[in-house]
Structure formats: C-alpha cells, structure tokens
Design an enzyme around this catalytic site. Structure first.
Site, PDB file in Angstrom:
ATOM      1  CG  ASP A 292     -16.512   6.084  42.694  1.00 23.76           C
ATOM      2  OD1 ASP A 292     -16.022   4.998  43.023  1.00 23.76           O
ATOM      3  OD2 ASP A 292     -15.836   6.998  42.189  1.00 23.76           O
TER       4      ASP A 292
ATOM      5  CE  LYS B 102     -13.370   4.977  41.695  1.00 27.62           C
ATOM      6  NZ  LYS B 102     -13.268   6.378  41.385  1.00 27.62           N
TER       7      LYS B 102
ATOM      8  CB  CYS C 224     -15.758   7.812  38.727  1.00 29.06           C
ATOM      9  SG  CYS C 224     -14.829   8.989  39.739  1.00 29.06           S
TER      10      CYS C 224
HETATM   11  N1  TIU Z   1     -17.075   9.289  41.247  1.00 28.15           N
HETATM   12  C1  TIU Z   1     -16.950  10.407  40.538  1.00 28.15           C
HETATM   13  O1  TIU Z   1     -17.458  10.508  39.427  1.00 28.15           O
HETATM   14  N2  TIU Z   1     -16.285  11.473  41.131  1.00 28.15           N
HETATM   15  C2  TIU Z   1     -16.523  12.800  40.862  1.00 28.15           C
HETATM   16  O2  TIU Z   1     -15.921  13.695  41.445  1.00 28.15           O
HETATM   17  N3  TIU Z   1     -17.490  13.060  39.936  1.00 28.15           N
HETATM   18  C3  TIU Z   1     -17.993  14.270  39.579  1.00 28.15           C
HETATM   19  O3  TIU Z   1     -18.775  14.317  38.633  1.00 28.15           O
HETATM   20  N4  TIU Z   1     -17.668  15.340  40.265  1.00 28.15           N
END
Ligand code: TIU
Length: 225
Positions: A23, A128, A161
């Site tokens: 991500d 995802k 994530c």
């Molecule tokens: N990719 C991921 O970690 N999504 C989130 O929403 N992370 C947060 O820390 N908000």
C-alpha cells in the site's frame, strides 16, 4: 541464505522469496488523501520510502519476485463494507472527492502507487478491499503458483495493513521478514510496538530487520532469474 534479524537469523531461499510492498499509495503518503482525512501527519509515512526504493531496486537486480498491493474499492463502492464507509464519521472519507480524485477508489490518482515505487511490467499488483492483503484477493494463489514461501515485507502502515498481512501470512505458512526502516506508522509508539509484537515470543508472527541487512544479502544472491 541467512539475514541477520531479530529475534534470530532469518533463513530464506532467493528463488522462493518475494519482496512485498504494501500500500505505498498516494492516498496514504501524500497530503489530501485518506491518511490525512483520518487526521494523520503523512510525513511520518514518507520515512519508509528511501529504504523501500533501495530494496525494490536490489530485488529487481537480483531477480527476486516483487509484488505490490493497493487498498481501494470499486467505483460503485460495492466491495466496501458499509461499516468501513461509515467509520470515523469523516466529512471527506472513502469515495469522496479529494485533491487526488475520489479517495481510495481504483483508477483515481490517490489510489496509485507513489512515483518512487511505480510497479514495472510483470510485477503483480494486488488490489485489495481490506487491510489484510490476503482477504478477498488472489495473493495466495499468485505466491503459490510461483513457489514463494518467504516474504520480505515493506509498506504502510506498520500496525494496520502490514501487520494484518503478516499475521495472515504466518497462518498460511509463509515466513515473513519485516524491514523496520521500510515500514512506517503515523504514530511513533505504534511503529515500535507493532514491530515488537511481530518478533516477540520467538518470532510469533515473523522476523524484523533493517534494510542494510537485506541489501547485503540481496547483493550476495547474484541473479536468481
Ligand atoms: N494501508 C493501510 O495501512 N491502511 C490504513 O488505513 N492504514 C491506517 O493506518 N489508517
């Protein structure tokens, strides 16, 4: 091969190892995206980019598998649980128009992976809908079809994530090595404790190391493919 790590050396075979970049999207690391709409300071996450860039370059040079993930949703948001959409009571939340297009929606500017880490042709990109990269995706199939058994993990955020993915990977039988300077959190304390949780109790979920140790190992790999 071995990489110096905590709580003890991480053993891996280059042919059955993948670098997983979780991500690294503009919505999390650039101003105006989902991360900022949640009230976070996105500069905290940018700390992971330089080490991730080095790891990506080294993995490509040595032919180690590279896989990218992105968190996001269909344009009609039908794959987003209503609970996820409602969470936080945000004025500008998932699906809303932001400075980089609709937040966390596939095809929009903010959903893209940052330019520093743009996927190359041939590198799988896993879209995802959840935090855990295995949930409602074909990541497991993509890994098993290539014989991947070990994951070297970078990305954001460490406690959300990245950790959700590592926990599930561990249950599925993958060995995970998390690179501490190539993962980042909006919260200093969460960065520290999320990594502690992974490596505690004799590597209960996986191992933790620094990018320099991975880079030295990749250098000695030569070309695997
Ligand atoms: N990719 C991921 O970690 N999504 C989130 O929403 N992370 C947060 O820390 N908000």
């Amino acid at each position: 091969m071995n990489i110096t790590a905590e709580p003890y050396e991480f053993e891996f075979e280059p042919q059955s190892t993948a670098l997983l970049l979780v991500d690294f999207q503009r919505d999390f690391v650039e101003p105006g995206g989902f991360g900022e709409s949640l009230g976070n300071d996105v500069s905290m996450l940018r700390k992971a980019i330089p080490a991730a860039e080095k790891l990506l370059e080294a993995a490509r040079e040595s032919g180690i598998h590279v896989i990218h993930t992105r968190e996001g949703h269909r344009t009609d948001l039908r794959d987003a649980p209503p609970t996820k959409l409602a969470r936080g009571k945000l004025e500008t939340g998932i699906g809303s128009e932001g400075p980089m297009g609709r937040i966390l929606v596939r095809g929009e500017g903010g959903h893209d992976i940052i330019p520093e880490l743009t996927p190359r042709e041939g590198e799988p990109v896993i879209d995802k809908p959840g935090k855990n990269s295995f949930y409602a995706t074909d990541l497991d199939l993509v890994l098993r079809n290539r014989g991947v058994e070990s994951l070297i993990v970078c990305g954001v955020t460490t406690e959300v994530c990245v950790q959700s993915t590592v926990r599930e990977a561990n249950d599925r039988g993958y060995e995970c090595l998390v690179v501490e300077d190539a993962v980042a959190s909006y919260f200093e304390e969460f960065q520290r404790v999320a990594l502690d949780m992974i490596k505690a109790q004799g590597a209960i979920f996986g191992w933790v190391t620094k990018s320099d140790s991975v880079l030295s190992a990749f250098e000695s790999v030569g070309a695997v493919r």
